[in-house]
Design a protein around this motif. Structure first.
Motif, short mmCIF file in Angstrom:
data_model
loop_
_atom_site.label_atom_id
_atom_site.label_comp_id
_atom_site.label_asym_id
_atom_site.label_seq_id
_atom_site.Cartn_x
_atom_site.Cartn_y
_atom_site.Cartn_z
N GLU A 450 0.80 -1.23 0.00
CA GLU A 450 0.00 0.00 0.00
C GLU A 450 0.83 1.28 0.00
OE1 GLU A 450 -3.98 -1.65 2.32
OE2 GLU A 450 -2.48 -0.49 3.45
N LYS A 451 2.04 1.24 0.58
CA LYS A 451 2.86 2.46 0.64
C LYS A 451 4.27 2.17 0.15
CE LYS A 451 0.00 4.59 4.19
NZ LYS A 451 -0.08 5.17 5.56
N ALA A 452 5.16 1.82 1.07
CA ALA A 452 6.53 1.50 0.65
C ALA A 452 7.23 0.76 1.77
CB ALA A 452 7.30 2.77 0.29
N ALA A 453 8.21 -0.05 1.38
CA ALA A 453 9.02 -0.80 2.34
C ALA A 453 10.46 -0.80 1.86
CB ALA A 453 8.50 -2.24 2.48
N ILE A 454 11.38 -0.90 2.82
CA ILE A 454 12.80 -0.94 2.50
C ILE A 454 13.37 -2.24 3.05
CG2 ILE A 454 13.39 0.41 4.59
CD1 ILE A 454 15.76 1.56 2.98
N MET A 455 14.15 -2.94 2.22
CA MET A 455 14.71 -4.23 2.61
C MET A 455 16.18 -4.30 2.23
SD MET A 455 12.95 -6.62 -0.34
CE MET A 455 11.48 -5.60 -0.46
N ALA A 553 16.53 -2.35 -1.33
CA ALA A 553 15.44 -2.16 -2.28
C ALA A 553 14.35 -1.35 -1.60
CB ALA A 553 14.89 -3.50 -2.74
N VAL A 554 13.85 -0.36 -2.29
CA VAL A 554 12.68 0.41 -1.83
C VAL A 554 11.55 0.05 -2.78
CG1 VAL A 554 11.71 2.69 -1.38
CG2 VAL A 554 14.15 2.26 -0.95
N GLN A 555 10.53 -0.63 -2.25
CA GLN A 555 9.47 -1.20 -3.06
C GLN A 555 8.11 -0.73 -2.56
OE1 GLN A 555 10.33 -4.04 -5.61
NE2 GLN A 555 12.09 -2.67 -5.38
N GLY A 556 7.19 -0.53 -3.49
CA GLY A 556 5.84 -0.15 -3.13
C GLY A 556 5.34 1.03 -3.94
N PRO A 557 4.05 1.30 -3.91
CA PRO A 557 3.46 2.36 -4.73
C PRO A 557 4.08 3.74 -4.52
CG PRO A 557 1.75 0.98 -3.78
CD PRO A 557 3.02 0.56 -3.14
N LEU A 558 4.61 4.00 -3.33
CA LEU A 558 5.18 5.33 -3.05
C LEU A 558 6.69 5.37 -3.20
CD1 LEU A 558 3.08 6.42 0.08
CD2 LEU A 558 2.63 6.82 -2.35
N SER A 559 7.30 4.29 -3.71
CA SER A 559 8.77 4.25 -3.79
C SER A 559 9.32 5.37 -4.66
CB SER A 559 9.22 2.89 -4.31
OG SER A 559 8.64 2.59 -5.56
N ARG A 560 8.66 5.66 -5.79
CA ARG A 560 9.15 6.73 -6.66
C ARG A 560 9.02 8.08 -5.97
NH1 ARG A 560 5.82 6.37 -11.13
NH2 ARG A 560 7.27 5.11 -12.36
N ASP A 561 7.91 8.31 -5.28
CA ASP A 561 7.71 9.60 -4.61
C ASP A 561 8.76 9.83 -3.53
OD1 ASP A 561 5.49 10.06 -6.20
OD2 ASP A 561 4.11 9.16 -4.75
N ILE A 562 9.19 8.77 -2.87
CA ILE A 562 10.21 8.90 -1.83
C ILE A 562 11.56 9.19 -2.45
CG2 ILE A 562 11.48 7.64 -0.04
CD1 ILE A 562 8.85 6.09 0.50
N LEU A 563 11.96 8.38 -3.41
CA LEU A 563 13.32 8.48 -3.93
C LEU A 563 13.54 9.72 -4.79
CD1 LEU A 563 14.04 4.73 -4.78
CD2 LEU A 563 14.83 6.05 -2.82
N LYS A 564 12.50 10.22 -5.43
CA LYS A 564 12.70 11.40 -6.28
C LYS A 564 13.11 12.62 -5.46
CE LYS A 564 7.93 13.19 -6.37
NZ LYS A 564 6.73 13.43 -7.20
N GLU A 565 12.86 12.57 -4.15
CA GLU A 565 13.23 13.69 -3.29
C GLU A 565 14.72 13.68 -2.94
OE1 GLU A 565 11.15 16.09 -2.39
OE2 GLU A 565 9.59 15.10 -3.58
N ILE A 566 15.39 12.55 -3.12
CA ILE A 566 16.77 12.45 -2.63
C ILE A 566 17.79 12.02 -3.69
CG2 ILE A 566 16.03 11.92 -0.28
CD1 ILE A 566 16.71 8.97 -0.88
#
Length: 790
Positions: A450-455, A553-566
């Motif tokens: 539903e959001k994002a997870a980091i593994m 790995a950053v996976q989930g529907p919000l992964s792009r929104d998170i990584l585009k900031e950094i």
């Protein structure tokens, strides 16, 4: 410089090959030098010194000191190449090997800053190239494999060198007959010859090392609570209590590592285990065992233990229950107890920590009438160490049967994930988080969906494949058509043996016109590629960069929104938002001056996702930067347990479950990685795969099971009484609300809609009703992976 074969050869006698016991020529020593590390070794006049560049392109430096402290390359028949900057850099980089060499120099009073060095492999070297020297004086030799942290966008990892010393006087060589150096200053240092038992006191917190000196030798161990002995009670390690409380046949380093007595008092815990294969809590060998075999009067461990424990008032036993370290016993399908040669190699050991004050006893098993000690009883070394020492938990890992031992490592991201959990499990030589109790496995799962997870995926094996013939080599080794792969593109592919069975699956990055990065699940695939380069005589190098590249790995529907900031990329490279599926780009954190990373758009979740690669020294910064932005958006850590649920739903395969060396890519459900029509070039396994595709026998399918019972991997799949397949993976899907499974079944019963049964117990007495269904079970068109746009 000349190219020579490696010194070691597998031990072989009468048709039995044992590569786990490599044989060196008499009088020869082997000393590995880690990439970016060093080694100091005493040299004697007449010794032959050889340095092997095992992977190629690794420069080396040597410094030789004579006993009076002078540095003289001429004593090795070499010329000076000036100041030893490479050695100095290694000693200053904080490595364990560097600290040891610096300590050796300090003790000898030698000054490295005034020394002259010998450079080897300075102009580039082939894999397997060797430089050889001869000493005409006693002295101290320093060998270094210089190299610093590798930028994730480059392909020059520091790799190991191997130093061989052929002693002029073989009598002084350190061979397999000598135990390795202690882990610290020992309190006890006891050598136990076969047919002997020795007891010793250990205080709470102290460490006990039981070491197999020659390999293939068993050692029975028992420990008694000193507090109970003072009360006149024998309270030793109890197999039944230990199994019940640990939920394991044999405790291992990690959470389930303790041994208990019948009062449920913990006595010892395992800290390190380099062998990983021991007994099933049988008895120490007994007089009756030998009598029943026709050897009355044969010396045995139980009687030896009785004699040595008599001094403590411990009552004798006809047979002592014991931890039978290195004793390779097993249960067959009828629950009969059997044995085979031990798995232990020379120098293998188990390190335990005392959880209370103890009286311990150890033996060197005398059995010479069966496989228990490889038919050749040898000695055991027991050492104890102060509680002030600190030893990390580890399980022995080897890249191959012939490879040297490696201890379980912590990834560069370990401390970051350790802030959220203590539940770590060993995976391919690393400690990885299994679950995060504050979130829960289901919570981790839903965060990814539903959001994002980091593994943490750092244990994936990375190999740099470079050189003019790199494309030819890779095209021959993998099933995909590499010639269609553009620079900046990655592809999922398989690597197969000649018979079509899979070695590994993984992703291939095209770093440049003549350079690739292979990322797979095991070292076998990387070693296989290097073997093919040597076999074909190709001008290509295959170097291990696993320790230089760790990744999350950053996976989930919000992964792009998170990584585009950094994530910042140069104008010539795509931005994070522009990065297409199966593409990667060199990047930096935040801006032009930020930490270097490589970002690839891929994953193992069935969701939109990315993988971020960096050097381990930068891992905590990378994690913290992602976490700072992601946590307010719902980012959660994800462990192996939740990852398994996610990948099964998405129909993603796993080594040892969906494939092995007897399974081809078609049977594993990844036939799309074998483009037999569009790839005209030959590749390893092509002929076999063409035959297997034309005449398939098994097929990967999805199953839906009725009721609430989840199938187990290995459960048989049946039509009536006939077994037609087996379950490879199964899970209760949270998002689908169904019990699902992946299974490999005979093609005659693989059509969707086929009613089958999953057998448990003996496969016949208990059946789970199921139906064959298309898979992936979840998002079969991969819309979620594509995100808003591909």
């Amino acid at each position: 410089m000349t190219v020579k074969p490696v010194f070691e050869t597998p031990y072989e006698r009468a048709g039995v090959i044992t590569p786990g016991l490599p044989i060196l020529p008499h009088g020869t020593e082997r000393h590995p030098i880690p990439g970016g590390g060093s080694r100091a070794v005493p040299i004697y006049r007449g010794d032959e010194i050889s340095v092997l560049d095992f992977q190629g392109l690794q420069p080396g430096e040597m410094v030789f000191f004579t006993p009076d402290g002078k540095s003289d390359p001429g004593r090795l028949g070499a010329s000076s190449h000036g100041r030893p900057d490479g050695v100095l850099s290694v000693l200053d980089n904080g490595s364990v090997s560097g600290r040891r060499v610096a300590s050796a120099l300090d003790r000898a009073g030698f000054k490295l800053g005034d020394a002259q060095c010998i450079k080897i492999f300075a102009d580039g070297s082939r894999a397997g190239e060797m430089a050889t020297f001869h000493a005409d004086s006693d002295g101290l030799l320093i060998v270094a494999a210089p190299g610093g942290p590798m930028d994730p966008g480059t392909q020059a990892p520091p790799t190991d060198l191997i130093l061989y010393i052929r002693r002029a006087d073989p009598g002084i060589a350190k061979g397999g007959h000598m135990p390795p150096d202690p882990l610290a200053d020992p309190i006890h240092d006891i050598n136990i010859q076969p047919g002997q038992a020795k007891s010793y006191h250990v205080q709470k917190g102290q460490f006990i090392q039981v070491l197999d000196v020659q390999g293939r030798e068993c050692s029975d161990f028992q420990a008694f609570s000193l507090r109970s002995l003072d009360k006149g009670l024998d309270r030793e390690i109890d197999p039944t209590t230990t199994r019940s409380l640990m939920g394991s046949l044999y405790p291992q380093p990690g959470i389930f590592a303790k041994y208990w007595n019948v009062d449920q008092e913990p006595l010892v815990e395992i800290v390190q285990d380099t062998c990983g294969r021991h007994d099933t809590f049988g008895l120490a060998c007994t007089a009756r065992y030998y009598e029943d075999l026709g050897y009355p009067g044969h010396v045995n461990c139980s009687d030896n233990m009785n004699r040595d424990l008599e001094q403590y008032g411990i009552r004798p036993r006809a047979g002592w229950p014991a931890i039978n370290f290195f004793f390779n016993t097993m249960l067959d399908e009828t629950n009969a107890l059997g044995m085979d040669d031990p798995w232990s190699r020379p120098g293998d050991y188990v390190l335990l920590r005392a959880l209370t004050d103890l009286v311990c006893v150890s033996t060197a098993c005398p059995c010479d009438v069966d496989e228990a000690n490889g038919w050749n009883p040898t000695d055991i070394q027991v050492r104890t160490y102060s509680e002030t020492n600190s030893f990390s938990r580890s399980v022995g890992y080897r890249k191959s049967a012939e490879a040297p031992l490696e201890h379980t490592k912590e990834t560069g991201f370990h401390n970051c994930f350790a802030k959220h959990t203590r539940d770590f499990v060993e995976y391919n030589g690393y400690w990885l988080p299994n679950s995060f109790p504050s979130v829960g496995t289901i919570g981790e799962y839903w965060a990814c969906r539903e959001k994002a997870a980091i593994m943490d995926l750092s244990p994936l094996r990375k190999y740099e494949v470079t050189g003019p013939d790199a494309e030819e080599l890779i095209q021959y080794c993998v099933t995909r058509n590499v010639k269609k792969l553009a620079v900046g593109q990655l592809v999922y592919t398989a690597i197969c043996y000649e018979h079509g069975g899979m070695i590994d699956d993984g992703t291939l990055f095209r770093m440049g016109e003549n350079s690739f990065r292979w990322i797979g699940g095991n070292d076998t695939s990387g070693l296989w590629i290097r073997e093919q380069a040597e076999k074909l005589g190709l001008n290509a190098w295959v170097r291990n960069s696993t320790d230089q590249l760790h990744n999350v790995a950053v996976q989930g529907p919000l992964s792009r929104d998170i990584l585009k900031e950094i994530i910042w990329t140069a104008p010539a490279n795509p931005t994070l938002e522009e990065l297409g599926m199966f593409r990667f780009t060199p990047a930096r954190l935040n801006d032009f001056d930020g930490t270097a990373v490589v970002v690839g758009r891929a994953g193992y979740s069935g969701e939109l996702g990315y993988e971020i690669f960096c050097h381990p020294k930068d891992a905590e910064e990378v994690f913290d930067t992602i976490w700072t932005v992601g946590e307010p958006m719902g980012l959660k850590p994800l462990g192996l347990a939740a990852l398994d649920m996610i990948r099964i739903e998405a129909g993603l395969i796993f080594a040892g479950s969906e494939f092995d060396d007897q399974t081809d890519p078609f049977e594993a459900g990844i036939g799309f990685t074998v483009p037999l029509k569009s790839k005209n070039d030959d590749f390893i396994g092509r002929a076999a795969l063409e035959e297997r595709k034309a005449h398939p026998h098994r097929k990967m399918v999805g199953l839906e099971l009725e009721g609430g019972r989840v199938a187990s991997p290995g459960d048989c799949v049946r039509i009536g009484k006939a077994q037609v397949g087996e379950v490879t993976s199964a899970v209760k899907s949270p998002i689908l609300g169904k019990n699902i499974a992946l299974a490999r079944v005979d093609v005659t019963h693989a059509e969707p809609g086929t009613d089958i049964e999953v057998g448990q117990l003996d496969g016949l007495q208990k059946r789970l009703k199921a139906k064959v269904v298309p898979y992936p079970h979840f998002d079969p068109t991969k819309e979620r992976v594509k995100g808003n746009y591909a």
